[in-house]
Scaffold this active site. Structure first.
Site, mmCIF file in Angstrom:
data_model
loop_
_atom_site.group_PDB
_atom_site.id
_atom_site.type_symbol
_atom_site.label_atom_id
_atom_site.label_comp_id
_atom_site.label_asym_id
_atom_site.label_seq_id
_atom_site.Cartn_x
_atom_site.Cartn_y
_atom_site.Cartn_z
ATOM 1 N N ARG A 227 -3.914 -9.901 4.692
ATOM 2 C CA ARG A 227 -4.179 -9.915 3.258
ATOM 3 C C ARG A 227 -2.897 -9.490 2.544
ATOM 4 O O ARG A 227 -2.443 -8.363 2.729
ATOM 5 C CB ARG A 227 -5.306 -8.912 3.014
ATOM 6 C CG ARG A 227 -5.916 -8.932 1.647
ATOM 7 C CD ARG A 227 -7.112 -7.970 1.647
ATOM 8 N NE ARG A 227 -7.777 -7.958 0.383
ATOM 9 C CZ ARG A 227 -7.370 -7.261 -0.657
ATOM 10 N NH1 ARG A 227 -6.308 -6.517 -0.555
ATOM 11 N NH2 ARG A 227 -8.053 -7.307 -1.787
ATOM 12 N N LYS B 120 0.807 -1.225 0.000
ATOM 13 C CA LYS B 120 0.000 0.000 0.000
ATOM 14 C C LYS B 120 0.838 1.273 0.000
ATOM 15 O O LYS B 120 2.017 1.266 0.306
ATOM 16 C CB LYS B 120 -0.980 -0.021 1.177
ATOM 17 C CG LYS B 120 -2.193 -0.890 0.843
ATOM 18 C CD LYS B 120 -3.321 -0.779 1.811
ATOM 19 C CE LYS B 120 -4.466 -1.678 1.303
ATOM 20 N NZ LYS B 120 -5.505 -1.865 2.301
#
Ligand code: 7PJ
Length: 259
Positions: free
Chosen positions: A236, A202
Site C-alpha cells: 500500500r 509512516k
C-alpha cells in the site's frame, strides 16, 4: 491509495472533495496502480470516528466515478457494514478492514458480499493505539491474532482464497515493534494467505530519518523493497511510479533462476 478525509496525515486532506479525489484516482491509474484503496474515515493516531452518512458521502460517489472510467480493482477502507455494502454495490471489489472485521456486523456483511477482505492487526483503537503499545512477543502475538481472524472469517463463510492479512504497521506499535515485524515478515507467509503491508510515509520512517511526512519518499521506497523481498504480495503506497520502478527490480531478481 486515496484518502478522502480532511485530516489524512499523509495527504493533508488535499483530496477532500469528490472531484479532487477523482482527479487523484485517475492519476494513480495512469501511474499504473493495481488496486485503488478508497477511505473516508481517518485512522491516524488520535483520530475520531466519523458518522456513517459522512463516510458514505466521501467514498461512494468517488467509487462510482472511478467505475465509470475504469475496471481497476477498488478496495474500500471502512469498518462500517453500511459503507461496505454501498461501496461494493458502487463497484468496490475488496474490503480493507483495519479492525479485521471485529466491529458491529462487519464479518457477516463482508461474508454476504462475497468479496476479498484484508484483515489487519491493530492493538487498541486509532484514538488510543499509540499511547502505550505493549507486547511480550510482538511477532507471535500479531501472527496469532491474524491466524484467529482467518479462522473466524472462514467459519463465517468467507473463502480462504478471499482472505488477505496485514500486520498493521503503526497501529499500536512502537518503532521497535514495527522493525521486528518488518524483519520477520517472511514468517507471515506461513499463514497461507496473501500478505499486504502499508509502510508508506509512516512515522517509523519519519523517526528513523528524522524527516517530516513530505520527505519520506526514499525511506518509503526502501521499506517497499524490503517488504517485497521478504514476500509481501500487496504493498500500500502513495508514490506509485517511484515504487513501481523499485518493485520491478525486485521482481526481476525473483524471476531469475540459476542455470
Ligand atoms: C494501513 C491501512 C495499513 C491497511 C492505513 C496510512 C495510515 N490499511 N490504512 N494497512 N494504513 N490494510 O495510510 O499510513 O497499513 S491509514
Amino acid at each position: 491509495m486515496i484518502n478522502t478525509t480532511p485530516d489524512s496525515f499523509s495527504d493533508g486532506g488535499r483530496y477532500d472533495t469528490t472531484e479532487n479525489a477523482f482527479r487523484h484516482a485517475r492519476q494513480l491509474i495512469d501511474d499504473g496502480v493495481d488496486i485503488l484503496d478508497v477511505g473516508g474515515e481517518s485512522t491516524r493516531p488520535g483520530s475520531r470516528n466519523v458518522d456513517l452518512d459522512e463516510e458514505r458521502e466521501r467514498t461512494v460517489p468517488l467509487i462510482k466515478a472511478v467505475r465509470g472510467v475504469s475496471d481497476i480493482p477498488i478496495s474500500i477502507d471502512t469498518n462500517k457494514p453500511g459503507v461496505m455494502q454501498q461501496a461494493v454495490e458502487a463497484g468496490a471489489t475488496l474490503i480493507n478492514s483495519i479492525w479485521a472485521l471485529q466491529l458491529e456486523n462487519s464479518l457477516e456483511v463482508a461474508a454476504e458480499l462475497g468479496v476479498p477482505v484484508c484483515l489487519m492487526h491493530m492493538q487498541g483503537t486509532p484514538e488510543t493505539m499509540q499511547k502505550n503499545p505493549s507486547y511480550t512477543d510482538v511477532v507471535a502475538e500479531v501472527m496469532d491474532f491474524l491466524r484467529q481472524r482467518i479462522d473466524v472469517a472462514i467459519k463465517a463463510g468467507i473463502k480462504q482464497s478471499n482472505i488477505i492479512v496485514d500486520p498493521g504497521f503503526g497501529f499500536g506499535k512502537t518503532l521497535q515493534h514495527n522493525l521486528l515485524l518488518l524483519k520477520s515478515l517472511a514468517k507471515f507467509k506461513t499463514l497461507g494467505v496473501p500478505l499486504l503491508v502499508g509502510l508508506s510515509r509512516k512515522r517509523m520512517i519519519g523517526t528513523i530519518l528524522d524527516k517530516p511526512v513530505d520527505q519520506r519518499l526514499y525511506g518509503s521506497i526502501a521499506t517497499a523493497v524490503i517488504a517485497a523481498m521478504l514476500g509481501a504480495d500487496i504493498i500500500r503506497v502513495h508514490d506509485v511510479p517511484q515504487t513501481l520502478d523499485a518493485i520491478a527490480m525486485v521482481n526481476a531478481l525473483n524471476e531469475t533462476e540459476f542455470e
